[in-house]
Write an enzyme that holds these catalytic residues in place. Structure first.
Site, short mmCIF file in Angstrom:
data_model
loop_
_atom_site.label_atom_id
_atom_site.label_comp_id
_atom_site.label_asym_id
_atom_site.label_seq_id
_atom_site.Cartn_x
_atom_site.Cartn_y
_atom_site.Cartn_z
N ASP A 1 -11.79 -10.00 4.18
CA ASP A 1 -13.08 -10.15 3.50
C ASP A 1 -13.49 -11.62 3.50
OD1 ASP A 1 -13.30 -7.39 2.75
OD2 ASP A 1 -14.27 -7.98 0.86
N ASP B 1 -2.34 -18.46 -1.33
CA ASP B 1 -3.28 -19.29 -2.10
C ASP B 1 -3.78 -20.45 -1.24
OD1 ASP B 1 -0.67 -20.25 -2.19
OD2 ASP B 1 -0.76 -20.94 -4.26
N ASP C 1 -5.88 -7.54 3.86
CA ASP C 1 -7.12 -6.98 3.31
C ASP C 1 -7.97 -8.08 2.70
OD1 ASP C 1 -8.96 -5.04 2.29
OD2 ASP C 1 -7.99 -5.24 0.34
N LYS D 1 3.70 -15.10 0.34
CA LYS D 1 3.78 -15.79 -0.95
C LYS D 1 5.27 -15.90 -1.26
CE LYS D 1 2.21 -17.62 -4.76
NZ LYS D 1 1.66 -19.00 -4.78
N TYR E 1 0.81 -1.22 0.00
CA TYR E 1 0.00 0.00 0.00
C TYR E 1 0.85 1.28 0.00
CZ TYR E 1 -4.55 -2.25 0.50
OH TYR E 1 -5.71 -2.97 0.29
#
Ligand code: NAD
Ligand code: IPM
Ligand code: MN
Length: 351
Positions: free
Chosen positions: A247, A219, A243, A186, A136
């Site tokens: 969700d 993943d 983030d 990752k 970000y």
């Protein structure tokens, strides 16, 4: 009696609806012998401000906010009228300028609320999102804009200090819960930034031998959070991964409308920011049917942060009791309006 100064940034869409619900409950909690009061100042920043002044917030909005004990935000964004990266800029700016590096996003199932999964074990997780750097950071540029040769560069920044402090924060949080920490990266593909996360975790884990530590790539984490969400306790990840995962944890626990968040400056040099995880939900805005639970629980997190732990617990308990009694907005299968649900929460405040 202590009075806390709270800056309200209701924002756009359902942001204004869930903030009204939250101040109604907070005020009731405070007035029922809470021993404190809340002095709000509300700002019209977002689309309303943009349409009047040509910008979403005044240039000096950070200086204005700095004077408050806490900031409470509804949601920002109205993509049909203004590109999101414009409306949302002040939110990201607050998180970075006020060093709100620990974004704490609890998600749990509630008795009385059906989740979408077949499994029925209770879910109780906290996503800790690195909130001050990573993907970000406003770092990049565009060359030859609009031409076929256009190039866009956006580079994430992960610092050793930033990674270490969010991992230590997460370990400490895990110690107050079920003592399990899962770090999400990752690092199999992004070999510089996320391998730094791996190295820092390995270095500091010996300080927390009482916490069970695990790692997953993003993943695999999305798969496992659908397959066995009840096995997670504290999950920590970079700004973008946190983030996305928050969700997802909203989805698997029943509705994104249920999930609160705290954007904390643990050193308390700056005011911390509290907001539901969800956005402005243009699809239901103005209909009066938004679920205020995420905002209400964010209000409880704010009271907790301000030291009003008894009132925070009363507020959480009233939400749980209202949900358990079957009071529900449409997103969780009910037919109540935001106001009716909020009234049910107030009615369930135990003196
Ligand atoms: P969203 O979170 O606003 O909505 C996603 C879905 O969840 C929608 O179907 C919505 O109706 C539902 N939903 C969300 N909150 C709900 C609630 N409290 N009660 C009932 N249903 C609820 O995400 P989106 O549609 O992708 O984004 C809409 C706008 O919000 C965009 O401008 C986006 O950039 C912005 N946004 C802002 C924030 C924030 O302010 N922190 C967070 C996420 C998205
Ligand atoms: C959130 C939101 C924000 C984010 C947007 C509005 C910039 O999705 O708070 O989860 O990506 O951090
Ligand atoms: Mn988000």
């Amino acid at each position: 009696m202590k009075t806390y100064r709270i800056a309200l940034y209701p924002g756009d869409g359902i942001g204004t609806e869930v903030v009204s619900a939250t101040t109604a409950v907070l005020d009731t909690v405070a007035s029922q012998g809470g021993g404190f009061s809340l002095a709000y100042e509300s700002f019209d920043w977002g689309m309303t401000h943009y349409e009047a002044h040509g910008r979403v917030a005044p240039d000096d909005f950070l200086a204005t906010l700095r004077r408050f004990d806490a900031i409470f935000l509804g949601a920002v964004g109205w993509p049909a009228r203004l590109p999101d990266h414009v409306t949302l800029a002040p939110l990201i700016r607050m998180r970075q300028a006020f060093d709100l590096y620990a974004c704490v996003r609890p998600a749990r199932t509630f008795p009385g609320v059906a989740g979408p999964l077949r499994r029925t074990e209770p879910i109780d997780v906290v996503v800790v999102r690195e909130n001050s750097e990573g993907e970000y950071v406003d770092n990049g540029g565009v060359v030859a804009m609009g031409s076929p040769q256009e190039v866009a560069v956006q580079t994430a920044i992960h610092t050793r200090r930033g990674v270490e402090r969010i991992l230590r924060f997460s370990f400490d949080l895990a110690r107050t819960r079920r003592r399990k920490l899962t770090m999400i990266t990752k690092s199999n593909a992004q070999r510089y930034a996320y391998v730094l996360w791996d190295r820092v975790l390995q270095e500091i884990a010996p300080d927390y031998v009482d916490v069970e530590t695990d790692k997953l790539h993003i993943d695999a984490a999305t798969l496992e959070l659908v397959r066995r969400p009840h096995t997670f306790d504290v999950i920590v990840g970079s700004n973008l991964f946190g983030d996305i995962l928050s969700d997802l944890t909203g989805g698997v626990t029943g509705s994104l409308g249920l999930n609160p968040s705290a954007n904390l400056n643990p050193e308390r040099t700056f005011p911390s920011l509290f907001e539901p995880v969800h956005g402005s939900a243009p699809d239901i805005a103005g209909k009066g049917i938004a679920n205020p639970t995420g905002a209400l629980l964010s209000g409880a997190m704010m009271l907790e942060w301000l030291g009003q732990t008894t009132s925070a617990a009363r507020m959480r308990q009233a939400v749980e009791r209202a949900l358990a009694a079957g009071h529900a907005t449409p997103d969780i299968g009910g037919a109540l309006t935001t106001t009716q649900f909020t009234d049910a929460v107030v009615a369930n405040l135990v003196p």
